[in-house]
Design a protein around this motif. Sequence first.
Motif, PDB file in Angstrom:
ATOM      1  N   ALA A   5       0.815  -1.219   0.000  1.00  0.00           N
ATOM      2  CA  ALA A   5       0.000   0.000   0.000  1.00  0.00           C
ATOM      3  C   ALA A   5       0.844   1.264   0.000  1.00  0.00           C
ATOM      4  CB  ALA A   5      -0.918   0.010   1.224  1.00  0.00           C
ATOM      5  N   ALA A   6       2.149   1.127   0.257  1.00  0.00           N
ATOM      6  CA  ALA A   6       3.026   2.304   0.350  1.00  0.00           C
ATOM      7  C   ALA A   6       3.708   2.557  -0.988  1.00  0.00           C
ATOM      8  CB  ALA A   6       4.061   2.099   1.446  1.00  0.00           C
ATOM      9  N   ILE A   7       2.924   2.940  -1.981  1.00  0.00           N
ATOM     10  CA  ILE A   7       3.466   3.161  -3.317  1.00  0.00           C
ATOM     11  C   ILE A   7       2.984   4.493  -3.866  1.00  0.00           C
ATOM     12  CG2 ILE A   7       3.596   0.701  -3.866  1.00  0.00           C
ATOM     13  CD1 ILE A   7       1.029   1.121  -5.584  1.00  0.00           C
TER      14      ILE A   7
ATOM     15  N   SER B  91       0.456   9.355  -4.098  1.00  0.00           N
ATOM     16  CA  SER B  91       0.507   8.295  -3.090  1.00  0.00           C
ATOM     17  C   SER B  91      -0.829   7.563  -3.185  1.00  0.00           C
ATOM     18  CB  SER B  91       0.709   8.885  -1.692  1.00  0.00           C
ATOM     19  OG  SER B  91       1.957   9.512  -1.596  1.00  0.00           O
ATOM     20  N   ARG B  92      -0.806   6.386  -3.796  1.00  0.00           N
ATOM     21  CA  ARG B  92      -2.060   5.795  -4.242  1.00  0.00           C
ATOM     22  C   ARG B  92      -2.950   5.303  -3.098  1.00  0.00           C
ATOM     23  NH1 ARG B  92      -2.821   1.469  -9.209  1.00  0.00           N
ATOM     24  NH2 ARG B  92      -4.983   2.064  -9.646  1.00  0.00           N
ATOM     25  N   TYR B  93      -2.374   4.721  -2.089  1.00  0.00           N
ATOM     26  CA  TYR B  93      -3.168   4.181  -0.981  1.00  0.00           C
ATOM     27  C   TYR B  93      -2.800   4.887   0.332  1.00  0.00           C
ATOM     28  CZ  TYR B  93      -4.023   0.551  -4.480  1.00  0.00           C
ATOM     29  OH  TYR B  93      -4.352  -0.119  -5.626  1.00  0.00           O
TER      30      TYR B  93
ATOM     31  N   THR C  49       5.007  12.918  19.245  1.00  0.00           N
ATOM     32  CA  THR C  49       4.291  14.186  19.062  1.00  0.00           C
ATOM     33  C   THR C  49       2.913  14.007  18.441  1.00  0.00           C
ATOM     34  OG1 THR C  49       5.177  14.545  16.835  1.00  0.00           O
ATOM     35  CG2 THR C  49       6.477  15.371  18.688  1.00  0.00           C
ATOM     36  N   GLY C  50       2.722  12.905  17.692  1.00  0.00           N
ATOM     37  CA  GLY C  50       1.468  12.702  16.984  1.00  0.00           C
ATOM     38  C   GLY C  50       1.390  13.409  15.653  1.00  0.00           C
ATOM     39  N   HIS C  51       2.471  14.071  15.213  1.00  0.00           N
ATOM     40  CA  HIS C  51       2.450  14.745  13.918  1.00  0.00           C
ATOM     41  C   HIS C  51       2.417  13.716  12.783  1.00  0.00           C
ATOM     42  CE1 HIS C  51       2.896  18.815  15.314  1.00  0.00           C
ATOM     43  NE2 HIS C  51       3.969  18.519  16.015  1.00  0.00           N
ATOM     44  N   TRP C  52       1.630  14.033  11.758  1.00  0.00           N
ATOM     45  CA  TRP C  52       1.582  13.215  10.545  1.00  0.00           C
ATOM     46  C   TRP C  52       2.232  14.015   9.424  1.00  0.00           C
ATOM     47  CZ3 TRP C  52      -0.305   8.215   9.940  1.00  0.00           C
ATOM     48  CH2 TRP C  52      -0.821   7.642  11.123  1.00  0.00           C
ATOM     49  N   ASP C  53       3.314  13.469   8.888  1.00  0.00           N
ATOM     50  CA  ASP C  53       4.141  14.195   7.940  1.00  0.00           C
ATOM     51  C   ASP C  53       3.965  13.698   6.511  1.00  0.00           C
ATOM     52  OD1 ASP C  53       5.206  15.719  10.005  1.00  0.00           O
ATOM     53  OD2 ASP C  53       6.852  14.320  10.357  1.00  0.00           O
ATOM     54  N   VAL C  54       4.344  14.558   5.577  1.00  0.00           N
ATOM     55  CA  VAL C  54       4.244  14.265   4.152  1.00  0.00           C
ATOM     56  C   VAL C  54       5.563  13.662   3.672  1.00  0.00           C
ATOM     57  CG1 VAL C  54       3.936  15.264   1.852  1.00  0.00           C
ATOM     58  CG2 VAL C  54       2.602  16.142   3.795  1.00  0.00           C
ATOM     59  N   PRO C  55       5.547  12.454   3.081  1.00  0.00           N
ATOM     60  CA  PRO C  55       6.784  11.899   2.519  1.00  0.00           C
ATOM     61  C   PRO C  55       7.119  12.628   1.218  1.00  0.00           C
ATOM     62  CG  PRO C  55       4.958  10.414   2.089  1.00  0.00           C
ATOM     63  CD  PRO C  55       4.400  11.535   2.930  1.00  0.00           C
ATOM     64  N   VAL C  56       8.260  13.307   1.177  1.00  0.00           N
ATOM     65  CA  VAL C  56       8.632  14.072  -0.011  1.00  0.00           C
ATOM     66  C   VAL C  56       8.944  13.087  -1.141  1.00  0.00           C
ATOM     67  CG1 VAL C  56      10.319  15.670  -0.990  1.00  0.00           C
ATOM     68  CG2 VAL C  56       9.476  15.994   1.351  1.00  0.00           C
ATOM     69  N   GLY C  57       8.274  13.293  -2.269  1.00  0.00           N
ATOM     70  CA  GLY C  57       8.365  12.352  -3.369  1.00  0.00           C
ATOM     71  C   GLY C  57       7.213  11.369  -3.389  1.00  0.00           C
ATOM     72  N   GLY C  58       6.325  11.484  -2.396  1.00  0.00           N
ATOM     73  CA  GLY C  58       5.194  10.562  -2.312  1.00  0.00           C
ATOM     74  C   GLY C  58       5.548   9.317  -1.524  1.00  0.00           C
ATOM     75  N   MET C  59       4.533   8.492  -1.249  1.00  0.00           N
ATOM     76  CA  MET C  59       4.758   7.301  -0.448  1.00  0.00           C
ATOM     77  C   MET C  59       5.720   6.335  -1.127  1.00  0.00           C
ATOM     78  SD  MET C  59       4.075   6.294   2.549  1.00  0.00           S
ATOM     79  CE  MET C  59       2.613   7.163   3.088  1.00  0.00           C
TER      80      MET C  59
END
Length: 515
Positions: free
Chosen positions: A42-44, A57-59, A219-229
């Motif tokens: 799912a991490a694609i 980030s498809r899924y 911290t509970g922060h949800w971050d953006v993967p640069v370049g997508g998942m």
Amino acid sequence: MSDMRDVVIVGGGHNALVAAAYLAGAGRSVTVLERQGHLGGAAISAEVFDGVGARLSRYSYLVSLLPERIRRELRLELELARRRYSSYTPLPGTDRGLLVDTGDPEATAAGFAAVGAASDLAAWDAFGADTSRLASGIWPTVTDPLLTRSEARRAVGDERVWAELVEAPIGQTVERRFADDLVRGVVLTDALIGTFAPAVDPTLAANRCFLYHVIGGGTGHWDVPVGGMGAVTGALTRAARAAGAELVTGAEVTAVSPDGEVVYRSGDEERRIAGRVVLSGVAPHELARLLGETSVRPEGAQVKVNLLLRRLPLLRDASVDPAAAFAGTFHVHEGFAALDAAHAAASAGSVPDPIPLESYCHSLTDPGILAPELREAGAQTLTVFALQVPDRLLEGRDPDAARAELQSAVLRSLDSVLDEPVEQLLWTDAQGRPCIETATTRDLEASLRMPGGNIFHGPLSWPWAEDDEPLSTPAERWGVATAHERILLCGSGSRRGGAVSGLGGYHAAMAVLEG
């Protein structure tokens, strides 16, 4: 005679790659078998729209639970970007909304006042301090063997926080701590993402979901993967290959035996391989099928919609820039009462109307996922995740018809809080078709073998063991044991799995190395 390896891993998702990198790096012979033609599960990331240079980030789409220890030890070349804005929540039927700006406390206070919830601001801050206390106690333990419940309670070190966030239904705590329905809903959503539960859930399934959503990184922060998942999968793939793991795609596992033999198909050929240990990166229900055993099929409860827009939609609230509203989590019809009403409707067999949902714009934080011509034209992505849509609503339905109905319901819900229909803003692909992709629970089951479309591979567990639970073996201590000594879990269905964390793979690798 089967080929023998130290470790055979069934499934090539991100957890499998973590396990492969650690074990091969420790000198074990490791083979990963992945059914699809690519790794990552799912991490694609993918260009899902024909002729359009948008790598979505498809899924899976955000990262919170991936420990720095894994990133450091596997030397992952991976950048995670922090979002300034936490969330924006329109007040349905009005031109007002609640903007939570982590970079500007005064703007956040103004947001609470704008929706008539100024009196809840202090409660918001106090609740954030409590979740931080929970996170600071639990997060440092996730790369260690399981604590017992009593040890976890001592690690948190605050009896009130433990009682309110762990032992009492989280919805009950939210109702008691906050007065405003909209604010209550914003807090509660973390307990319902991927989990089908009422606002006040006596089973505490919502509490477990909430805990994993607020402890990440301490911290509970949800971050953006640069370049997508796909950047996460790419980094893990490089680490596993560099360590010497054999990564085989197009290899569909058809059977696993308790003695470590794995049967798989590659093209038209059936092959066999054996492992001194077999790690299962697939859902426990899917593993049971491969073993010829029976188990209860889990159920997911969400719809994922990817869109590519010519620009961000206009808001009814002219005081808030859409770039601020969509940069964080954009909540729609996620008030406390609306979330509970949606659960009641779905429990009765109806698609909730309106569907509660949340969305965010990846390309605002990471514009590099768009081709230059899209960036120059002002295009933006939109990722939408709808809640309280259990798989049972698709039972006996034509998949295409069900997908179309749910997509329309999602667009209606989103449009109801915007100043213009989002469908009019859709980019079109090379064939002139609108750039929108919807994945239901059945789509997840078909493409990713997630039973019931459950994004966690099954019900979430507490990240600790009960006080009377056996912890005599490495597999038990690391939360990856199955009924078979030579087969361990290494995916999201492991004790502390779920989300893109790598923890399932890490724990399995540690159990093997300790054994």
